[in-house]
Write an enzyme that holds these catalytic residues in place. Structure first.
Site, PDB file in Angstrom:
ATOM      1  CG  HIS A   1     -10.092   0.838  -1.869  1.00 17.45           C
ATOM      2  ND1 HIS A   1      -8.830   1.345  -1.989  1.00 17.45           N
ATOM      3  CD2 HIS A   1     -10.385   0.314  -3.077  1.00 17.45           C
ATOM      4  CE1 HIS A   1      -8.373   1.128  -3.210  1.00 17.45           C
ATOM      5  NE2 HIS A   1      -9.297   0.509  -3.897  1.00 17.45           N
TER       6      HIS A   1
ATOM      7  CE  LYS B   1     -30.689   5.295 -13.813  1.00 16.57           C
ATOM      8  NZ  LYS B   1     -30.260   4.621 -15.032  1.00 16.57           N
TER       9      LYS B   1
ATOM     10  CD  GLU C   1     -29.483  -3.868 -17.660  1.00 17.03           C
ATOM     11  OE1 GLU C   1     -30.448  -3.094 -17.618  1.00 17.03           O
ATOM     12  OE2 GLU C   1     -28.627  -3.912 -16.749  1.00 17.03           O
TER      13      GLU C   1
ATOM     14  NE  ARG D   1     -34.127   3.337 -11.418  1.00 10.83           N
ATOM     15  CZ  ARG D   1     -34.259   3.481 -12.729  1.00 10.83           C
ATOM     16  NH1 ARG D   1     -34.570   2.429 -13.481  1.00 10.83           N
ATOM     17  NH2 ARG D   1     -34.094   4.651 -13.296  1.00 10.83           N
TER      18      ARG D   1
ATOM     19  NE  ARG E   1      -7.522   5.801  -5.044  1.00 12.69           N
ATOM     20  CZ  ARG E   1      -7.137   4.528  -4.944  1.00 12.69           C
ATOM     21  NH1 ARG E   1      -6.195   4.188  -4.097  1.00 12.69           N
ATOM     22  NH2 ARG E   1      -7.696   3.591  -5.708  1.00 12.69           N
TER      23      ARG E   1
HETATM   24  N1  PDD Z   1     -30.253   4.484 -18.407  1.00 11.02           N
HETATM   25  N2  PDD Z   1     -30.667  -0.536 -18.016  1.00 11.02           N
HETATM   26  C1  PDD Z   1     -29.596   0.273 -17.933  1.00 11.02           C
HETATM   27  C2  PDD Z   1     -28.249  -0.336 -17.760  1.00 11.02           C
HETATM   28  C3  PDD Z   1     -29.778   1.666 -18.018  1.00 11.02           C
HETATM   29  O1  PDD Z   1     -28.712   2.477 -17.913  1.00 11.02           O
HETATM   30  C4  PDD Z   1     -31.081   2.200 -18.211  1.00 11.02           C
HETATM   31  C5  PDD Z   1     -31.347   3.669 -18.298  1.00 11.02           C
HETATM   32  C6  PDD Z   1     -32.154   1.310 -18.296  1.00 11.02           C
HETATM   33  C7  PDD Z   1     -33.577   1.784 -18.467  1.00 11.02           C
HETATM   34  O2  PDD Z   1     -34.083   2.328 -17.257  1.00 11.02           O
HETATM   35  P1  PDD Z   1     -35.238   3.441 -17.277  1.00 11.02           P
HETATM   36  O3  PDD Z   1     -36.365   2.894 -18.066  1.00 11.02           O
HETATM   37  O4  PDD Z   1     -35.556   3.604 -15.855  1.00 11.02           O
HETATM   38  O5  PDD Z   1     -34.656   4.686 -17.923  1.00 11.02           O
HETATM   39  C8  PDD Z   1     -31.916  -0.056 -18.186  1.00 11.02           C
HETATM   40  C9  PDD Z   1     -30.387   5.921 -18.299  1.00 11.02           C
HETATM   41  C10 PDD Z   1     -31.374   6.501 -19.234  1.00 11.02           C
HETATM   42  C11 PDD Z   1     -29.006   6.539 -18.360  1.00 11.02           C
HETATM   43  O6  PDD Z   1     -28.106   5.962 -17.790  1.00 11.02           O
HETATM   44  O7  PDD Z   1     -28.841   7.605 -18.946  1.00 11.02           O
END
Ligand code: PDD
Length: 290
Positions: A102, A147, A179, A51, A100
């Site tokens: 972008h 992420k 979510e 990921r 700085r």
């Molecule tokens: N967050 N969706 C979002 C927006 C998240 O930030 C997370 C996890 C999840 C769940 O993903 P996973 O099962 O891979 O932990 C879904 C982590 C824990 C954090 O930001 O601290």
């Protein structure tokens, strides 16, 4: 004191410093992962690193380490710190520029930071009672599958829940569940597990995958498809899942009890079973040394 890793070196956390011109600091320009560690073994590490690669590809940042090197560094951070159960946080930013701007700097030297904290999962009382959540429109960007460390929207949404005395905020976009502010959300209706599909509108959770695998392994009917807001609001059960929350029942949404009849406002039986399967699965994986 906690030992962290920063740009090739292990050091006490108090000594770890990054320049103010780091693009992570100025723009939130970076990727992160959070990996749970049980009995000193990282859980689903290969999947977390996959990921991470997806996020880095999505933000056009070359991965500074090969998979084997990440594994070695994470193993070392875990070994150098106290506690069998840990939560490893790693972050890669696009690094520091001289001014700085972008647009990306010509020479990119990414900043790599790894730290670990004790893993704190929900206390038994919270699991047994379930938690309260609110809902809000999902006002984030359209690459929620990445992420990234640009988490301001998620922070604002989570704070909204905390201000309301709740634990999580469920997000709806165009009439569908996406979510939570920092978790994935599952819905149970008439004995069927419903999960929104992995697309650009939600983070592909590692726990989400485990939950769906466990449903398949134990014969729990599951449907991965868009979940309408009305279906979530009329759910028999709602759960939040994440690496730290594991599988946690949501028993109130916007002040209304979740569920029907004797289960209204209480954790339901399917969630309880899933939690048990999850714990058993963790044990199996740890014993197998995966
Ligand atoms: N967050 N969706 C979002 C927006 C998240 O930030 C997370 C996890 C999840 C769940 O993903 P996973 O099962 O891979 O932990 C879904 C982590 C824990 C954090 O930001 O601290």
């Amino acid at each position: 004191m906690t030992t962290v890793f920063l740009n090739g070196q292990f050091m006490p956390i108090a000594e770890a410093k990054v320049p103010v011109m780091d693009r992570g600091f100025l723009f939130g320009d970076g990727a992160y992962e959070l990996i749970p560690v049980y009995s000193r073994r990282p859980f689903r590490l290969a999947e977390h690193l996959r990921r991470l690669q997806h996020t880095l590809d999505g933000i056009r940042l070359a991965n500074p380490h090969a998979e084997a090197e990440w594994m070695r560094l994470i193993g070392e951070i875990v070994a150098r710190n106290d506690g069998d159960d840990q939560s490893v946080y790693l972050q890669v930013t696009r690094g520091a520029d001289t001014k700085r701007n972008h647009a990306f700097p010509a020479q990119v030297v990414p900043t790599v930071f790894i730290m670990t904290e004790p893993l704190v999962t929900p206390p038994p009382a919270q699991r047994e009672q379930g938690i309260a959540a609110i809902s809000a429109p999902d006002m984030r960007w359209l690459r929620c599958d990445l992420k990234t460390i640009s988490l301001l929207a998620n922070c604002l949404l989570r704070q909204q829940a905390v201000d309301a005395g709740c634990v999580e905020t469920l997000l709806f976009r165009d009439g569908f569940l996406t979510e939570g502010a920092a978790s994935n959300i599952f819905v149970v209706r008439d004995g069927v597990l419903l999960a929104p599909p992995k697309d650009h509108l939600m983070l592909p959770g590692i726990t989400y995958d485990v939950v769906l695998e466990l449903a398949a392994a134990h014969g729990l009917p599951a449907e991965v498809r868009p979940v309408a807001e009305a279906e979530a609001r009329g759910a028999d059960e709602l759960w939040m899942t994440s690496s730290t929350k594991e599988v946690l029942p949501i028993v109130r949404l916007d002040g209304q009890p979740v569920g029907r009849d004797e289960n209204a406002g209480r954790p339901g039986p399917v969630g309880r079973r899933m939690y048990d399967w999850y714990q058993a699965f963790k044990q199996t994986v740890m014993r197998a040394g995966e």
